[in-house]
Scaffold this motif. Structure first.
Motif, short mmCIF file in Angstrom:
data_model
loop_
_atom_site.label_atom_id
_atom_site.label_comp_id
_atom_site.label_asym_id
_atom_site.label_seq_id
_atom_site.Cartn_x
_atom_site.Cartn_y
_atom_site.Cartn_z
N TYR A 33 11.29 8.02 -11.31
CA TYR A 33 11.49 7.63 -9.91
C TYR A 33 10.29 8.06 -9.06
N LEU A 34 9.85 9.31 -9.23
CA LEU A 34 8.72 9.79 -8.45
C LEU A 34 7.47 8.98 -8.74
N ASP A 35 7.23 8.67 -10.01
CA ASP A 35 6.06 7.86 -10.35
C ASP A 35 6.08 6.51 -9.65
N SER A 36 7.26 5.97 -9.44
CA SER A 36 7.35 4.65 -8.80
C SER A 36 7.14 4.70 -7.29
N ILE A 37 7.32 5.88 -6.68
CA ILE A 37 7.20 5.99 -5.22
C ILE A 37 6.10 6.97 -4.78
N ARG A 38 5.32 7.47 -5.72
CA ARG A 38 4.32 8.51 -5.44
C ARG A 38 3.25 8.07 -4.44
N ASP A 39 2.66 6.92 -4.67
CA ASP A 39 1.54 6.46 -3.84
C ASP A 39 1.99 6.28 -2.39
N PRO A 40 1.32 6.94 -1.44
CA PRO A 40 1.73 6.84 -0.03
C PRO A 40 1.74 5.41 0.51
N LYS A 41 0.79 4.58 0.05
CA LYS A 41 0.76 3.18 0.50
C LYS A 41 1.97 2.41 -0.02
N VAL A 42 2.30 2.65 -1.27
CA VAL A 42 3.46 1.99 -1.87
C VAL A 42 4.74 2.49 -1.18
N TRP A 43 4.82 3.79 -0.93
CA TRP A 43 5.99 4.36 -0.28
C TRP A 43 6.18 3.74 1.11
N LYS A 44 5.09 3.56 1.83
CA LYS A 44 5.17 2.94 3.16
C LYS A 44 5.72 1.52 3.06
N LYS A 45 5.23 0.76 2.08
CA LYS A 45 5.71 -0.62 1.89
C LYS A 45 7.19 -0.63 1.49
N ILE A 46 7.57 0.30 0.62
CA ILE A 46 8.97 0.39 0.19
C ILE A 46 9.86 0.64 1.39
N LYS A 47 9.46 1.57 2.24
CA LYS A 47 10.27 1.89 3.43
C LYS A 47 10.35 0.70 4.38
N GLU A 48 9.26 -0.03 4.53
CA GLU A 48 9.27 -1.22 5.39
C GLU A 48 10.23 -2.27 4.84
N LYS A 49 10.16 -2.54 3.56
CA LYS A 49 11.04 -3.54 2.94
C LYS A 49 12.50 -3.09 3.00
N SER A 50 12.74 -1.82 2.74
CA SER A 50 14.10 -1.28 2.80
C SER A 50 14.68 -1.42 4.20
N ALA A 51 13.87 -1.16 5.21
CA ALA A 51 14.32 -1.28 6.60
C ALA A 51 14.66 -2.73 6.94
N GLN A 52 13.86 -3.66 6.42
CA GLN A 52 14.12 -5.08 6.67
C GLN A 52 15.46 -5.50 6.09
N ILE A 53 15.77 -4.98 4.92
CA ILE A 53 16.99 -5.35 4.22
C ILE A 53 18.17 -4.49 4.65
N GLY A 54 17.88 -3.26 5.06
CA GLY A 54 18.95 -2.35 5.47
C GLY A 54 19.58 -1.61 4.30
N ASN A 55 18.79 -1.39 3.25
CA ASN A 55 19.31 -0.71 2.07
C ASN A 55 18.26 0.29 1.59
N THR A 56 18.63 1.58 1.49
CA THR A 56 17.69 2.60 1.05
C THR A 56 18.20 3.36 -0.18
N SER A 57 19.04 2.73 -0.99
CA SER A 57 19.57 3.41 -2.17
C SER A 57 18.45 3.66 -3.18
N PHE A 58 18.68 4.64 -4.09
CA PHE A 58 17.70 4.93 -5.13
C PHE A 58 17.39 3.67 -5.92
N GLU A 59 18.45 2.99 -6.35
CA GLU A 59 18.27 1.82 -7.20
C GLU A 59 17.49 0.72 -6.49
#
Length: 129
Positions: A82-108
């Motif tokens: 899990y950490l390897d998939s979210i480690r990069d700060p740029k990727v993490w920022k994109k993940i958070k943006e996409k999660s916010a758009q969808i309204g879902n922040t679950s691990f999966e």
């Protein structure tokens, strides 16, 4: 208490960066930018319950499903993945943006977004997956 995915990421990074293989008491784990120890402890308990940590949990005598203390050795295989998939700060920022758009922040869901972003990166270097 609301789950804080930034704190989850920072806890995983802090555990991975532990200078020694010796276990650390969850109350002693220092996580930069997160001074609230009660919030850190709650999130460590949640990570232990989710199988992200190689740890020794202490369970309630009245409710064995309830973890109330954690001695942390390291990240589990699942935690490392899990950490390897979210480690990069740029990727993490994109993940958070996409999660916010969808309204879902679950691990999966976070992991699925990370996988999709990784596939996009592979395609950009000529690997079609």
């Amino acid at each position: 208490m609301k789950r804080d995915m930034d704190l989850v990421r920072d806890i995983l990074l802090a555990i991975e960066a532990k200078p020694s293989p010796k276990p650390i008491n969850m109350t002693e784990l220092e996580v930069p930018d997160h001074p609230d120890s009660s919030s850190r402890r709650k999130h460590i308990v949640m990570l232990a319950g989710a199988g992200f940590l190689d740890c020794e949990p202490t369970r309630s005598k009245t409710n064995p499903d309830r973890i109330h203390h954690v001695l942390v050795f390291d990240l589990s295989w699942k935690g490392h993945d899990y950490l390897d998939s979210i480690r990069d700060p740029k990727v993490w920022k994109k993940i958070k943006e996409k999660s916010a758009q969808i309204g879902n922040t679950s691990f999966e869901f976070t992991l699925e977004i990370a996988k999709a972003l990784a596939k996009q990166q592979l395609k950009s270097v000529g690997l079609d997956v």
